[in-house]
Design a protein around this motif. Structure first.
Motif, PDB file in Angstrom:
ATOM      1  N   THR A   1      26.087 -13.240 -12.508  1.00 10.08           N
ATOM      2  CA  THR A   1      27.507 -13.237 -12.177  1.00 10.08           C
ATOM      3  C   THR A   1      28.248 -12.297 -13.120  1.00 10.08           C
ATOM      4  O   THR A   1      27.955 -12.246 -14.313  1.00 10.08           O
ATOM      5  N   THR A   2      29.227 -11.551 -12.576  1.00 12.78           N
ATOM      6  CA  THR A   2      30.104 -10.699 -13.378  1.00 12.78           C
ATOM      7  C   THR A   2      31.483 -11.333 -13.439  1.00 12.78           C
ATOM      8  O   THR A   2      32.009 -11.802 -12.423  1.00 12.78           O
ATOM      9  N   TYR A   3      32.085 -11.333 -14.628  1.00 13.62           N
ATOM     10  CA  TYR A   3      33.425 -11.886 -14.824  1.00 13.62           C
ATOM     11  C   TYR A   3      34.350 -10.792 -15.352  1.00 13.62           C
ATOM     12  O   TYR A   3      33.985 -10.063 -16.276  1.00 13.62           O
ATOM     13  N   ASP A   4      35.551 -10.716 -14.774  1.00  8.04           N
ATOM     14  CA  ASP A   4      36.561  -9.751 -15.206  1.00  8.04           C
ATOM     15  C   ASP A   4      37.350 -10.373 -16.352  1.00  8.04           C
ATOM     16  O   ASP A   4      38.186 -11.261 -16.142  1.00  8.04           O
ATOM     17  N   CYS A   5      37.102  -9.903 -17.553  1.00  5.09           N
ATOM     18  CA  CYS A   5      37.723 -10.512 -18.735  1.00  5.09           C
ATOM     19  C   CYS A   5      39.168 -10.078 -18.945  1.00  5.09           C
ATOM     20  O   CYS A   5      39.817 -10.526 -19.903  1.00  5.09           O
TER      21      CYS A   5
ATOM     22  N   GLU B   1      39.410 -16.059 -15.559  1.00  7.89           N
ATOM     23  CA  GLU B   1      38.055 -15.570 -15.328  1.00  7.89           C
ATOM     24  C   GLU B   1      37.348 -15.304 -16.653  1.00  7.89           C
ATOM     25  O   GLU B   1      36.142 -15.539 -16.786  1.00  7.89           O
ATOM     26  N   ARG B   2      38.100 -14.847 -17.629  1.00 11.58           N
ATOM     27  CA  ARG B   2      37.533 -14.633 -18.963  1.00 11.58           C
ATOM     28  C   ARG B   2      37.029 -15.953 -19.549  1.00 11.58           C
ATOM     29  O   ARG B   2      35.930 -16.019 -20.103  1.00 11.58           O
TER      30      ARG B   2
ATOM     31  N   ARG C   1      36.115 -18.643 -17.884  1.00  7.77           N
ATOM     32  CA  ARG C   1      34.924 -19.070 -17.140  1.00  7.77           C
ATOM     33  C   ARG C   1      33.717 -18.237 -17.542  1.00  7.77           C
ATOM     34  O   ARG C   1      32.600 -18.743 -17.671  1.00  7.77           O
ATOM     35  N   GLY C   2      33.945 -16.941 -17.743  1.00  4.10           N
ATOM     36  CA  GLY C   2      32.852 -16.057 -18.125  1.00  4.10           C
ATOM     37  C   GLY C   2      32.283 -16.403 -19.485  1.00  4.10           C
ATOM     38  O   GLY C   2      31.065 -16.436 -19.679  1.00  4.10           O
TER      39      GLY C   2
ATOM     40  N   HIS D   1      30.272 -19.605 -19.154  1.00  5.13           N
ATOM     41  CA  HIS D   1      28.975 -19.345 -18.516  1.00  5.13           C
ATOM     42  C   HIS D   1      28.049 -18.607 -19.473  1.00  5.13           C
ATOM     43  O   HIS D   1      26.854 -18.915 -19.575  1.00  5.13           O
TER      44      HIS D   1
ATOM     45  N   VAL E   1      24.704 -13.171 -17.166  1.00  6.41           N
ATOM     46  CA  VAL E   1      26.163 -13.032 -17.156  1.00  6.41           C
ATOM     47  C   VAL E   1      26.558 -11.640 -17.630  1.00  6.41           C
ATOM     48  O   VAL E   1      26.052 -11.154 -18.652  1.00  6.41           O
TER      49      VAL E   1
ATOM     50  N   LEU F   1      29.970  -9.714 -18.759  1.00  9.81           N
ATOM     51  CA  LEU F   1      31.378  -9.836 -19.127  1.00  9.81           C
ATOM     52  C   LEU F   1      32.009  -8.450 -19.071  1.00  9.81           C
ATOM     53  O   LEU F   1      31.727  -7.591 -19.917  1.00  9.81           O
TER      54      LEU F   1
END
Length: 253
Positions: free
Chosen positions: A3-7, A12-13, A15-16, A19, A168, A170
């Motif tokens: 999964t990629t998270y937009d920090c 989303e940061r 959650r990232g 994770h 993950v 980030l």
């Protein structure tokens, strides 16, 4: 699942980071931004996780990764025989573009590869990286790319190379930041009686010497008065170079 998270988005940061912390605890790899380029990180105290990091990059144990730390007081927990001069440089340039090669604490249960008893430490000047390190503790981190390929400057570029070998990603935007040069960290071998630069980088020799005048530049030879005392191990001042090999384009990089 990868999964990629937009920090750049607060929720989303969060959650990232959660994770990523979970993935690290499960001996998986994550990709994170640093102040130089993106890094692939794993639990520094898990031989399984470090092996996965090396396999993901396509490198051997002869190229051990450096270790990123969240705060300067972690230095004494991971290294031993830290000289006053090494401490001065850490206090002056951490967080930032300086990697110190030190004698690893012999009591620690870790296996970073063929380090000859040394460890390369750095505290990065990046908010996302420091937040993650605060949650996870020290991470073995190397540039987020397959060996021989260009270091990734975004999480998306890292994913193109590392794919599902990382749990993950980030995404923190381009690294280095716009307007900043993509210069790797300066690496200083602090395992011997005289500190010496083994890779030029973000912190110039002139700046180092403002704090420790006796630091030797890349390729410089110590004077007779700076030579190790008779009976000391001649390997002591060179063993540290093994701890960085292609040497931390993220750290350290």
């Amino acid at each position: 699942m990868t999964t990629t998270y937009d920090c750049s988005i607060d929720d989303e940061r969060a959650r990232g980071l959660e994770h990523a912390q979970r993935a690290i605890s499960e001996n998986k790899c994550v990709v994170l931004p640093t102040d130089t380029v993106y890094g692939i990180g794993a639990d520094a105290f898990s031989p399984q996780a470090v092996t996965m990091l090396l396999v993901s990059k396509g490198r051997s144990r002869t190229m051990p990764p450096p270790v990123l730390i969240p705060r300067i007081n972690a230095l004494d927990g991971l290294a031993t025989e830290v000289s006053a001069d090494a401490r001065k440089l850490a206090e002056a340039f951490w967080p930032g573009g300086l990697t110190l090669i030190l004698h690893a604490q012999p009591s620690l249960d870790w296996d970073l590869g063929e380090t000859k008893g040394t460890v390369a430490l750095r505290m990065p000047a990046d908010e996302v990286a420091l937040e993650l390190l605060t949650l996870t503790g020290p991470l073995a981190v190397s540039s987020a790319n397959r060996t021989g390929q260009a270091p990734a400057q975004t999480a998306a570029a890292a994913r193109e190379q590392l794919a599902d070998s990382v749990e993950v990603y980030l995404e923190g935007g381009p690294r280095p930041l716009e307007g900043e040069a993509g210069v790797p960290s300066t690496i200083v071998d602090a395992t011997g009686p005289v500190l010496r630069v083994v890779r030029d980088g973000a912190v110039s020799l002139e700046r180092l010497r403002e704090h420790v005048p006796g630091v030797l530049g890349l390729g410089e030879v110590p004077t007779a008065s700076e030579e190790p005392a008779p009976g000391t191990d001649p390997e002591a001042t060179s063993a540290g170079s093994t701890a960085v090999s292609d040497a931390d384009r993220v750290a350290g990089n």
